[in-house]
Design a protein around this motif. Structure first.
Motif, mmCIF file in Angstrom:
data_model
loop_
_atom_site.group_PDB
_atom_site.id
_atom_site.type_symbol
_atom_site.label_atom_id
_atom_site.label_comp_id
_atom_site.label_asym_id
_atom_site.label_seq_id
_atom_site.Cartn_x
_atom_site.Cartn_y
_atom_site.Cartn_z
ATOM 1 N N LEU A 112 0.831 -1.202 0.000
ATOM 2 C CA LEU A 112 0.000 0.000 0.000
ATOM 3 C C LEU A 112 0.866 1.253 0.000
ATOM 4 O O LEU A 112 0.568 2.215 -0.713
ATOM 5 N N LEU A 113 1.940 1.252 0.779
ATOM 6 C CA LEU A 113 2.811 2.422 0.806
ATOM 7 C C LEU A 113 3.349 2.722 -0.593
ATOM 8 O O LEU A 113 3.376 3.872 -1.018
ATOM 9 N N ARG A 114 3.746 1.683 -1.314
ATOM 10 C CA ARG A 114 4.245 1.896 -2.685
ATOM 11 C C ARG A 114 3.157 2.476 -3.576
ATOM 12 O O ARG A 114 3.423 3.355 -4.402
ATOM 13 N N GLN A 115 1.935 2.002 -3.437
ATOM 14 C CA GLN A 115 0.838 2.512 -4.250
ATOM 15 C C GLN A 115 0.588 3.995 -3.980
ATOM 16 O O GLN A 115 0.396 4.791 -4.909
ATOM 17 N N VAL A 116 0.594 4.364 -2.708
ATOM 18 C CA VAL A 116 0.367 5.762 -2.343
ATOM 19 C C VAL A 116 1.513 6.642 -2.834
ATOM 20 O O VAL A 116 1.306 7.747 -3.347
ATOM 21 N N LEU A 117 2.738 6.137 -2.705
ATOM 22 C CA LEU A 117 3.902 6.889 -3.174
ATOM 23 C C LEU A 117 3.877 7.037 -4.689
ATOM 24 O O LEU A 117 4.110 8.134 -5.228
ATOM 25 N N ALA A 118 3.583 5.960 -5.401
ATOM 26 C CA ALA A 118 3.559 6.009 -6.861
ATOM 27 C C ALA A 118 2.471 6.928 -7.380
ATOM 28 O O ALA A 118 2.612 7.541 -8.444
ATOM 29 N N ALA A 119 1.368 7.049 -6.636
ATOM 30 C CA ALA A 119 0.252 7.907 -7.052
ATOM 31 C C ALA A 119 0.488 9.377 -6.740
ATOM 32 O O ALA A 119 -0.342 10.226 -7.070
ATOM 33 N N GLY A 120 1.617 9.698 -6.102
ATOM 34 C CA GLY A 120 1.913 11.088 -5.778
ATOM 35 C C GLY A 120 1.116 11.633 -4.612
ATOM 36 O O GLY A 120 0.962 12.851 -4.481
ATOM 37 N N LEU A 121 0.639 10.751 -3.737
ATOM 38 C CA LEU A 121 -0.215 11.171 -2.622
ATOM 39 C C LEU A 121 0.550 11.392 -1.323
ATOM 40 O O LEU A 121 -0.007 11.921 -0.363
ATOM 41 N N LEU A 122 1.815 10.972 -1.270
ATOM 42 C CA LEU A 122 2.563 10.998 -0.018
ATOM 43 C C LEU A 122 3.376 12.281 0.110
ATOM 44 O O LEU A 122 4.081 12.679 -0.808
ATOM 45 N N ASP A 123 3.264 12.923 1.287
ATOM 46 C CA ASP A 123 3.991 14.160 1.551
ATOM 47 C C ASP A 123 5.258 13.927 2.368
ATOM 48 O O ASP A 123 6.235 14.668 2.221
ATOM 49 N N TYR A 173 11.973 12.160 5.477
ATOM 50 C CA TYR A 173 12.092 12.832 4.188
ATOM 51 C C TYR A 173 10.781 13.530 3.828
ATOM 52 O O TYR A 173 9.694 13.019 4.111
ATOM 53 N N THR A 174 10.916 14.678 3.186
ATOM 54 C CA THR A 174 9.795 15.252 2.459
ATOM 55 C C THR A 174 9.807 14.652 1.056
ATOM 56 O O THR A 174 10.866 14.558 0.426
ATOM 57 N N VAL A 175 8.651 14.243 0.577
ATOM 58 C CA VAL A 175 8.563 13.575 -0.719
ATOM 59 C C VAL A 175 8.300 14.602 -1.807
ATOM 60 O O VAL A 175 7.319 15.348 -1.753
ATOM 61 N N GLY A 176 9.190 14.644 -2.781
ATOM 62 C CA GLY A 176 8.994 15.516 -3.923
ATOM 63 C C GLY A 176 8.265 14.782 -5.038
ATOM 64 O O GLY A 176 7.814 13.643 -4.875
ATOM 65 N N GLY A 177 8.159 15.408 -6.174
ATOM 66 C CA GLY A 177 7.502 14.778 -7.305
ATOM 67 C C GLY A 177 8.471 13.943 -8.120
ATOM 68 O O GLY A 177 9.663 13.853 -7.827
ATOM 69 N N ARG A 178 7.939 13.341 -9.159
ATOM 70 C CA ARG A 178 8.793 12.601 -10.091
ATOM 71 C C ARG A 178 9.638 13.576 -10.887
ATOM 72 O O ARG A 178 9.216 14.679 -11.201
ATOM 73 N N SER A 179 10.833 13.146 -11.210
ATOM 74 C CA SER A 179 11.714 13.992 -12.002
ATOM 75 C C SER A 179 12.560 13.115 -12.915
ATOM 76 O O SER A 179 12.831 11.956 -12.600
ATOM 77 N N LYS A 180 12.974 13.694 -14.022
ATOM 78 C CA LYS A 180 13.829 12.976 -14.954
ATOM 79 C C LYS A 180 15.247 12.875 -14.395
ATOM 80 O O LYS A 180 15.766 13.812 -13.799
ATOM 81 N N LEU A 181 15.850 11.736 -14.583
ATOM 82 C CA LEU A 181 17.242 11.548 -14.196
ATOM 83 C C LEU A 181 18.125 12.011 -15.348
ATOM 84 O O LEU A 181 17.985 11.549 -16.475
ATOM 85 N N VAL A 182 19.021 12.936 -15.044
ATOM 86 C CA VAL A 182 19.837 13.563 -16.088
ATOM 87 C C VAL A 182 21.257 13.025 -16.002
ATOM 88 O O VAL A 182 21.858 12.989 -14.922
ATOM 89 N N LEU A 183 21.789 12.591 -17.120
ATOM 90 C CA LEU A 183 23.163 12.106 -17.183
ATOM 91 C C LEU A 183 24.130 13.242 -16.870
ATOM 92 O O LEU A 183 24.086 14.301 -17.495
ATOM 93 N N ASP A 184 24.985 13.027 -15.893
ATOM 94 C CA ASP A 184 25.978 14.031 -15.512
ATOM 95 C C ASP A 184 27.316 13.633 -16.135
ATOM 96 O O ASP A 184 27.988 12.709 -15.671
ATOM 97 N N ASP A 185 27.697 14.331 -17.221
ATOM 98 C CA ASP A 185 28.926 13.966 -17.929
ATOM 99 C C ASP A 185 30.050 14.959 -17.677
ATOM 100 O O ASP A 185 30.988 15.061 -18.451
ATOM 101 N N ARG A 186 29.947 15.695 -16.551
ATOM 102 C CA ARG A 186 31.040 16.620 -16.234
ATOM 103 C C ARG A 186 32.339 15.843 -16.014
ATOM 104 O O ARG A 186 32.351 14.808 -15.364
ATOM 105 N N GLY A 187 33.414 16.357 -16.545
ATOM 106 C CA GLY A 187 34.715 15.714 -16.414
ATOM 107 C C GLY A 187 35.000 14.719 -17.513
ATOM 108 O O GLY A 187 36.101 14.174 -17.589
#
Length: 239
Positions: free
Chosen positions: A155-166, A214-228
């Motif tokens: 259930l926790l995963r369902q609530v988290l995946a639905a964006g309902l958890l703060d 933790y405070t739960v944020g929204g979904r975000s894209k993972l960006v490739l970090d190619d510095r260096g």
């Protein structure tokens, strides 16, 4: 403002209970004798030993510690609860006539049942319209307090995946279980290039557990970090 919160005790390798016992999916009366219980009681030992937890269960003894303070804080903040049907089925008999919640509890289920009233202010309402509806009902019942997602992990995963958890609090026990039910798995529905961001807001260290909030944020894209790598990781890898 009402927040939707969740907490879970987990092992260092991410399990919140032992391997799932699927022999009797709707009859958990023998849960204590099955494979789930040993891992569960190991990762929740910190709470079982806490005075605030034992008092809430009607037991004597326990330790007055930072763990006990966190248990008391958690109970005080919740104005309503949401839980899964397996958790309810496993707890109905052990909780007895006066469960520890002392607030409305909304049980997410596919099996309808009449509202169950218990002493001490606890009621169990069985919601067949999914976790979103259960959270909505719990918000309405919580007043100016929080809605606590009491478990289990599915259930926790369902609530988290639905964006309902703060807010999410993990109580990490210093043990490696090696097998069991992992809290965070593919059930979150995340792709290879996105994630759910968490912002750490509190860390409390205790001898037998580390409490991470933790405070739960929204979904975000993972960006490739190619510095260096000169802007070209593929070329760098070939050299």
């Amino acid at each position: 403002m009402t927040k939707v919160t969740a907490q879970m005790s987990v092992s260092l390798d991410g399990f919140y209970t032992g391997p799932r016992d699927a022999r009797h999916p709707h009859d958990l009366s023998g849960w204590l004798r099955g494979p789930e219980a040993p891992g569960f009681f190991r990762v929740t030992r910190w709470a079982v030993d806490a005075m605030a937890w034992r008092e809430r269960q009607g037991f004597a003894g326990g330790e007055q510690s930072v763990d006990s303070e966190i248990v008391a804080e958690t109970f005080a903040a919740a104005g309503a609860y949401v839980m899964g049907r397996r958790m309810f089925d496993a707890g109905e008999v052990p909780w007895g006539d006066e469960p520890p919640f002392r607030a409305p509890v909304f049980v997410v289920t596919h099996r309808p049942r009449e509202v169950l009233e218990r002493r001490g202010g606890t009621s169990f309402t069985f919601v067949t319209d999914g976790p979103e509806r259960a959270v909505e009902l719990a918000r309405a019942a919580a007043g100016d307090k929080d809605v606590a997602v009491a478990g289990g992990g599915e259930l926790l995963r369902q609530v988290l995946a639905a964006g309902l958890l703060d807010q999410l609090e993990l109580h990490v026990s210093p043990v490696l279980l090696g097998d069991g039910q992992r809290l965070f798995d593919a059930g979150l529905g995340l792709g290879a290039d996105d994630g759910i961001e968490l912002v750490p807001v509190r860390v409390v260290e205790a001898p037998g557990v580390t409490h991470l909030r933790y405070t739960v944020g929204g979904r975000s894209k993972l960006v490739l970090d190619d510095r260096g790598a000169g802007g070209d990781l593929v070329t760098a890898a070939r050299q």
